[in-house]
Design a protein around this motif. Structure first.
Motif, PDB file in Angstrom:
ATOM      1  N   GLY A 110       0.812  -1.216   0.000  1.00  0.00           N
ATOM      2  CA  GLY A 110       0.000   0.000   0.000  1.00  0.00           C
ATOM      3  C   GLY A 110       0.843   1.262   0.000  1.00  0.00           C
ATOM      4  N   ALA A 111       1.951   1.236   0.751  1.00  0.00           N
ATOM      5  CA  ALA A 111       2.849   2.396   0.776  1.00  0.00           C
ATOM      6  C   ALA A 111       3.471   2.625  -0.596  1.00  0.00           C
ATOM      7  CB  ALA A 111       3.935   2.193   1.827  1.00  0.00           C
ATOM      8  N   LEU A 112       3.835   1.559  -1.277  1.00  0.00           N
ATOM      9  CA  LEU A 112       4.426   1.681  -2.608  1.00  0.00           C
ATOM     10  C   LEU A 112       3.413   2.185  -3.635  1.00  0.00           C
ATOM     11  CD1 LEU A 112       6.542  -1.602  -2.632  1.00  0.00           C
ATOM     12  CD2 LEU A 112       7.419   0.730  -2.469  1.00  0.00           C
ATOM     13  N   ASN A 113       2.147   1.880  -3.406  1.00  0.00           N
ATOM     14  CA  ASN A 113       1.103   2.350  -4.321  1.00  0.00           C
ATOM     15  C   ASN A 113       1.004   3.872  -4.356  1.00  0.00           C
ATOM     16  OD1 ASN A 113       0.182  -0.132  -5.257  1.00  0.00           O
ATOM     17  ND2 ASN A 113      -1.261  -0.394  -3.581  1.00  0.00           N
ATOM     18  N   ARG A 143       9.470   5.290   2.312  1.00  0.00           N
ATOM     19  CA  ARG A 143      10.014   5.070   3.649  1.00  0.00           C
ATOM     20  C   ARG A 143       9.035   5.447   4.766  1.00  0.00           C
ATOM     21  NH1 ARG A 143      15.550   7.575   3.837  1.00  0.00           N
ATOM     22  NH2 ARG A 143      14.292   9.415   3.344  1.00  0.00           N
ATOM     23  N   GLY A 144       8.434   6.620   4.655  1.00  0.00           N
ATOM     24  CA  GLY A 144       7.494   7.047   5.693  1.00  0.00           C
ATOM     25  C   GLY A 144       6.307   6.111   5.814  1.00  0.00           C
ATOM     26  N   LEU A 210       9.769   8.566  14.083  1.00  0.00           N
ATOM     27  CA  LEU A 210      10.589   8.083  12.973  1.00  0.00           C
ATOM     28  C   LEU A 210      10.020   8.525  11.629  1.00  0.00           C
ATOM     29  CD1 LEU A 210      11.406   4.478  14.234  1.00  0.00           C
ATOM     30  CD2 LEU A 210      12.935   6.454  14.180  1.00  0.00           C
ATOM     31  N   VAL A 211       8.692   8.564  11.523  1.00  0.00           N
ATOM     32  CA  VAL A 211       8.064   9.034  10.279  1.00  0.00           C
ATOM     33  C   VAL A 211       8.398  10.509  10.048  1.00  0.00           C
ATOM     34  CG1 VAL A 211       5.861   9.569   9.161  1.00  0.00           C
ATOM     35  CG2 VAL A 211       6.201   7.346  10.251  1.00  0.00           C
ATOM     36  N   ARG A 212       8.327  11.315  11.108  1.00  0.00           N
ATOM     37  CA  ARG A 212       8.644  12.745  10.968  1.00  0.00           C
ATOM     38  C   ARG A 212      10.104  12.929  10.548  1.00  0.00           C
ATOM     39  NH1 ARG A 212       5.520  13.145  15.717  1.00  0.00           N
ATOM     40  NH2 ARG A 212       7.423  13.268  16.978  1.00  0.00           N
ATOM     41  N   SER A 214      11.954  10.779   8.881  1.00  0.00           N
ATOM     42  CA  SER A 214      12.116  10.323   7.496  1.00  0.00           C
ATOM     43  C   SER A 214      11.555  11.337   6.515  1.00  0.00           C
ATOM     44  CB  SER A 214      11.433   8.960   7.301  1.00  0.00           C
ATOM     45  OG  SER A 214      10.024   9.083   7.335  1.00  0.00           O
ATOM     46  N   ASP A 215      10.479  12.026   6.890  1.00  0.00           N
ATOM     47  CA  ASP A 215       9.885  13.042   6.015  1.00  0.00           C
ATOM     48  C   ASP A 215      10.824  14.234   5.848  1.00  0.00           C
ATOM     49  OD1 ASP A 215       7.656  11.560   5.570  1.00  0.00           O
ATOM     50  OD2 ASP A 215       6.407  12.579   7.044  1.00  0.00           O
ATOM     51  N   ARG A 216      11.517  14.593   6.939  1.00  0.00           N
ATOM     52  CA  ARG A 216      12.447  15.727   6.852  1.00  0.00           C
ATOM     53  C   ARG A 216      13.633  15.399   5.952  1.00  0.00           C
ATOM     54  NH1 ARG A 216      11.105  16.682  12.394  1.00  0.00           N
ATOM     55  NH2 ARG A 216      12.885  15.457  13.141  1.00  0.00           N
ATOM     56  N   LYS A 217      13.998  14.103   5.912  1.00  0.00           N
ATOM     57  CA  LYS A 217      15.097  13.700   5.039  1.00  0.00           C
ATOM     58  C   LYS A 217      14.685  13.723   3.583  1.00  0.00           C
ATOM     59  CE  LYS A 217      17.344  10.742   8.500  1.00  0.00           C
ATOM     60  NZ  LYS A 217      17.731   9.371   8.866  1.00  0.00           N
TER      61      LYS A 217
END
Length: 217
Positions: A110-113, A143-144, A210-212, A214-217
């Protein structure tokens, strides 16, 4: 509350963390690649293989459709073959992992979609191989979403581990049933529930952090 009961609660908490950690790590190591395969082997994708995709999809759906309590009982011979017993924390890790792998796979798919097809097309136009696209485009872009999916999985494993305790899996579920429910001790039940709530909140907060990042990266 006696020191013996406090020790039991601490031991049960550590057992639950152990079950969730081991099953979560193994499920991630196997479920993420499976989710990627489900995505890239679709018709029209970079490694299209409809027959393989259909087989993987059916196997994943079967794994997700079996209620966890039934799964635990159904694979007792397999569990005993792997760890030498069908009760205790090590035994509970086996069905927890098997239940989590297809769950992780679908969340990763689902994330890849959510990734724009234009990114993949751009990578292909520059001569990237399918494996390069997976490693340098798909996984970084998703990643997120993948971290969010793994967080949901870990939270689900906490509840599954409590269910496993009800049938001899050890941990907080076993403590709550044996010393709370069976002995009519509501204090133990409340403490068990409170610890499980804290665990869920802790894992969810860690996942959100961790999501936050990864989003900043």
């Amino acid at each position: 509350m006696s020191s013996a009961m406090i020790e039991l609660i601490l031991r049960a908490t550590l057992d639950t963390l152990y079950m969730v950690a081991v099953s979560g790590v193994v499920a991630a190591l196997l479920g993420v690649p499976l989710g990627v395969l489900l995505y890239v082997t679709r018709p029209g994708q970079i490694m299209a293989h409809p027959h393989l995709n259909r087989v993987l999809g059916i196997a994943t759906n079967i794994g997700r459709s079996i209620p966890f309590i039934i799964l635990m009982v159904a694979i007792i011979p397999f569990t005993r073959m792997l760890v030498g017993t069908s009760i205790g924390t090590n035994a509970a890790v086996v069905p927890l992992t098997i239940a989590a792998i297809p769950f992780v796979a679908r969340l990763v798919e689902g994330a890849l979609n959510e990734i724009s097809p234009g990114l993949v097309e751009a990578a292909q136009s520059m001569g990237a191989t399918p494996w390069q696209i997976i490693g340098k485009v798909l996984l970084p872009e998703a990643r997120g979403g993948i971290i969010t999916g793994l967080t949901i999985t870990v939270v689900t494993l906490v509840s599954y581990s409590a269910m496993a305790g009800a049938v001899g899996g050890g941990g907080l579920g076993d403590l709550g049933i044996r010393y709370g429910y069976n002995r009519f001790n509501p204090t133990v039940m409340l403490i068990t529930v409170a610890i499980l709530v804290v665990m869920v909140q802790g894992f969810q907060s860690l996942g959100d952090y961790l999501v936050r990042k990864s989003d900043r990266k």
